[in-house]
Scaffold this motif. Structure first.
Motif, PDB file in Angstrom:
ATOM      1  N   VAL A  50      46.492  46.714  37.337  1.00 58.88           N
ATOM      2  CA  VAL A  50      45.449  46.181  36.443  1.00 58.88           C
ATOM      3  C   VAL A  50      45.180  44.714  36.796  1.00 58.88           C
ATOM      4  O   VAL A  50      44.023  44.263  36.818  1.00 58.88           O
ATOM      5  N   GLY A  51      46.257  43.979  37.117  1.00 59.60           N
ATOM      6  CA  GLY A  51      46.095  42.566  37.484  1.00 59.60           C
ATOM      7  C   GLY A  51      45.259  42.420  38.751  1.00 59.60           C
ATOM      8  O   GLY A  51      44.376  41.560  38.839  1.00 59.60           O
ATOM      9  N   VAL A  52      45.521  43.275  39.728  1.00 60.13           N
ATOM     10  CA  VAL A  52      44.758  43.213  40.984  1.00 60.13           C
ATOM     11  C   VAL A  52      43.296  43.584  40.723  1.00 60.13           C
ATOM     12  O   VAL A  52      42.364  42.951  41.245  1.00 60.13           O
ATOM     13  N   ALA A  53      43.069  44.590  39.875  1.00 60.25           N
ATOM     14  CA  ALA A  53      41.686  44.997  39.562  1.00 60.25           C
ATOM     15  C   ALA A  53      40.935  43.838  38.894  1.00 60.25           C
ATOM     16  O   ALA A  53      39.786  43.532  39.244  1.00 60.25           O
ATOM     17  N   ALA A  54      41.585  43.155  37.942  1.00 58.87           N
ATOM     18  CA  ALA A  54      40.938  42.025  37.247  1.00 58.87           C
ATOM     19  C   ALA A  54      40.645  40.898  38.228  1.00 58.87           C
ATOM     20  O   ALA A  54      39.574  40.268  38.194  1.00 58.87           O
ATOM     21  N   TRP A  55      41.570  40.685  39.121  1.00 59.77           N
ATOM     22  CA  TRP A  55      41.426  39.640  40.141  1.00 59.77           C
ATOM     23  C   TRP A  55      40.225  39.977  41.037  1.00 59.77           C
ATOM     24  O   TRP A  55      39.369  39.125  41.322  1.00 59.77           O
ATOM     25  N   ARG A  56      40.118  41.250  41.448  1.00 58.34           N
ATOM     26  CA  ARG A  56      38.991  41.648  42.308  1.00 58.34           C
ATOM     27  C   ARG A  56      37.658  41.549  41.568  1.00 58.34           C
ATOM     28  O   ARG A  56      36.606  41.388  42.192  1.00 58.34           O
ATOM     29  N   LEU A  57      37.685  41.641  40.254  1.00 59.21           N
ATOM     30  CA  LEU A  57      36.441  41.500  39.483  1.00 59.21           C
ATOM     31  C   LEU A  57      35.994  40.042  39.393  1.00 59.21           C
ATOM     32  O   LEU A  57      34.892  39.752  38.954  1.00 59.21           O
ATOM     33  N   GLY A  58      36.904  39.107  39.781  1.00 60.39           N
ATOM     34  CA  GLY A  58      36.540  37.686  39.769  1.00 60.39           C
ATOM     35  C   GLY A  58      37.326  36.871  38.766  1.00 60.39           C
ATOM     36  O   GLY A  58      37.094  35.667  38.617  1.00 60.39           O
TER      37      GLY A  58
END
Ligand code: URA
Length: 443
Positions: A349-357
Motif C-alpha cells: 500500500v505504501g508503494v502504491a501511494a508513493w507511485r500515486l505521487g
C-alpha cells in the motif's frame, strides 16, 4: 580534539571485528564531518560496522561524537517538562499529528523535530504542508516562543543538529548500509538527544512496511536506543508496534491530515486512536505525569487536544479551518469476488501511494499533497463482489497503472462461502481493531 589517526587503521580494526576506542571514534566522526575522511573511507567503515556490529560502549561513544559535531537545544528555561516521540517510520503513520497536541493539553511541552518522507514511508512535515499556509522551518527562538505560548511545536530539524548524521545518513542511503542497528540507533538518538527533550518515547515499527521486519530485530533496535537514551540522561521507553498493515484508513499527506483531525474530534479509526493514547500515556509518564487512558480519551472527545492543534497550526501560519486539497482523479479498486480481506500489506500500500505521487524518489522531488489511498476494507473486513476495497487518489492519472499493480498485489482476498459473508462493513469510520502494541522495552 584527539590527535590525528590513520583512517585505514580504523577501517581495518572494525573490518577484523575488533572494538574501536573512544579516541578513534571521536576523531573519525569529526574528521568525516569536516571532509578530512573521504566518502569512500566512511562507506567502507559503515559497511564494516554493518557486518561486524558495535558494542554498547562503542554505540554510545559514536552517538556522543555525532552530537558533538553540532548544537544542542536547551529547554530547561521553559518552566515545564518536555517530552517527545520518534517513530521509525511506517505506512499511514500520522500519529504525531494528534499526539503532540494531546500531550501538550496536559501541560507538558512537546518539541517535535520531524522529517520528510523518502521512499514508501511518509514524513510528518509533508503531511502538515498540505494545510494551506503552514510553515515547517522555524528558528530556535521561534520554536521556544511557540513552546511557551502553545506548548507544542512540530517543525523541521535545523541543520545545526548532529550535522555528522545528515552527511552519514545520505552516504548510507547509497551504500546499502542503512540496515545496521548500531547505525540506525545512533542516527535517531543523536538527533533526539541533541534536540534537548527530557523524555522520549520510541515507536519502533515491526512488519513489512517497517525497517525492522521481525520482532527480534525490532527488540534489539529498541533495546539499543533505550540504553542510549538512559546513558544520555533522557528517560526513554520504546513501544514495538505492528506495521504489517497500514495504520488507519488513509495513506497520503492531506488524506492523513483529514484522518488526524477526525481523531482530534473524538472519532477516527480504532488503531490510530489506541496507538495515540498509548504513546501519550508513556510520553506523559516520562515527564512525571501519570494520566489514565480514560482521561486521554476524554481530552480527544471534549476538544482540549483540538484547541492545542488549532493554536499549533495557526502559530506556524496554517489555516486549520481551510479545506484540504483533494485529488483531481480517483480510481476505485473493488473486490473481484466475495470473501474476507485476509491481507493488506503495508509495504504494498505504501508503494502504491508513493507511485500515486504521495512520496518522493529523490530528496529534491516534490510530493502531491492530495495523492494517496483511502482504505474502505481494512484487514479482516468481509466484502461482497464489487464492494470497494481501496480508492486511489492522484492529480496525474498516468500514475494509476503502476500504482494499481502495487495495490492489487497488496490485497489478499480469501473467498468465503457466500452465506458466511455478511453485508459490507465498509463504513467510513470502520473500527480498525487489532493488537497494535506488540511489546514494550523499558530501561
Ligand atoms: N531514521 C534515521 O533518522 N536514521 C536512520 O538511520 C534510520 C531511520
Amino acid at each position: 580534539m584527539s590527535q590525528s589517526h590513520d583512517t585505514v587503521d580504523i577501517i581495518r580494526t572494525k573490518r577484523d571485528g575488533l572494538v574501536l576506542n573512544d579516541d578513534q571514534i571521536d576523531w573519525v566522526i569529526d574528521a568525516y564531518t569536516r571532509g578530512i575522511v573521504a566518502e569512500e573511507q566512511m562507506s567502507a567503515l559503515a559497511m564494516a560496522i554493518l557486518l561486524r556490529g558495535m558494542t554498547r560502549a562503542e554505540i554510545a561513544r559514536w552517538t556522543a561524537a555525532m552530537i558533538a559535531t553540532g548544537e544542542r537545544l536547551d529547554f530547561s528555561g521553559l518552566g515545564r517538562p518536555t517530552t517527545d516521540k520518534h517513530s521509525t517510520g511506517g505506512v499511514g503513520d500520522k500519529i504525531t499529528l494528534p499526539l503532540a497536541p494531546l500531550v501538550a493539553s496536559f501541560g507538558v511541552a512537546v518539541p517535535q523535530l520531524s522529517g520528510r518522507g523518502l521512499g514508501h514511508t511518509g514524513g510528518t512535515l509533508d503531511k502538515l504542508e498540505s494545510i494551506p499556509g503552514w510553515r515547517a522551518a522555524l528558528s530556535n527562538d521561534e520554536m521556544l516562543a511557540q513552546l511557551t505560548s502553545v506548548g507544542a511545536v512540530i517543525c523541521q530539524a535545523g541543520s545545526g543538529l548532529a550535522p555528522a548524521d545528515r552527511k552519514l545518513y545520505a552516504l548510507r542511503d547509497v551504500t546499502a548500509t542503512v540496515e545496521s542497528i548500531p547505525l540506525i540507533a545512533s542516527s535517531i538518538m543523536s538527533k533526539k538527544i541533541a534536540e534537548g527533550t527530557g523524555a522520549l518515547v520510541l515507536d519502533v515499527k515491526v512488519g513489512s512496511g517497517a525497517f525492522m521486519k521481525t520482532l527480534d530485530d525490532a527488540r534489539e533496535l529498541a533495546r539499543t536506543m533505550v540504553d542510549l537514551g538512559a546513558d544520555a540522561g533522557v528517560r526513554t521507553v520504546a513501544l514495538l508496534t505492528d506495521m504489517s498493515t497500514p495504520l488507519g484508513l488513509t495513506v497520503g499527506n492531506a488524506l492523513e491530515v483529514r484522518e488526524s483531525v477526525e481523531v482530534l474530534e473524538g472519532g477516527g479509526p480504532r488503531d490510530v486512536v489506541d496507538l495515540t493514547v498509548a504513546l501519550a500515556k508513556e510520553m506523559l509518564a516520562g515527564a512525571g505525569r501519570e494520566v489514565d487512558t480514560e482521561e486521554l480519551h476524554a481530552a480527544l472527545a471534549d476538544g482540549r487536544a483540538m484547541d492545542v492543534w488549532q493554536k499549533m497550526i495557526q502559530a506556524q501560519g496554517g489555516d486549520s479551518t481551510a479545506p484540504l486539497p483533494t485529488a483531481r482523479e480517483h480510481e476505485v479498486i473493488r473486490a473481484e469476488h466475495s470473501g474476507v480481506v485476509t491481507g493488506l500489506d503495508a509495504l504494498g500500500v505504501g508503494v502504491a501511494a508513493w507511485r500515486l505521487g504521495a512520496g518522493r524518489a529523490r530528496k529534491e522531488d516534490d510530493v502531491q499533497a492530495a495523492a494517496g489511498i483511502e482504505i474502505h476494507a481494512p484487514l479482516g473486513t468481509s466484502v461482497n463482489a464489487g464492494d470497494p476495497i481501496l480508492t486511489l487518489h492522484t492529480d496525474t492519472p498516468e500514475r494509476f497503472d503502476r500504482a494499481r499493480q502495487a495495490a492489487h498485489a497488496a490485497i489478499e482476498l480469501t473467498a468465503a462461502a457466500a452465506e458466511s459473508v455478511p453485508t459490507t462493513s465498509t463504513t467510513p469510520n470502520a473500527a480498525v481493531s487489532r493488537d497494535i502494541i506488540l511489546d514494550t522495552v523499558r530501561p
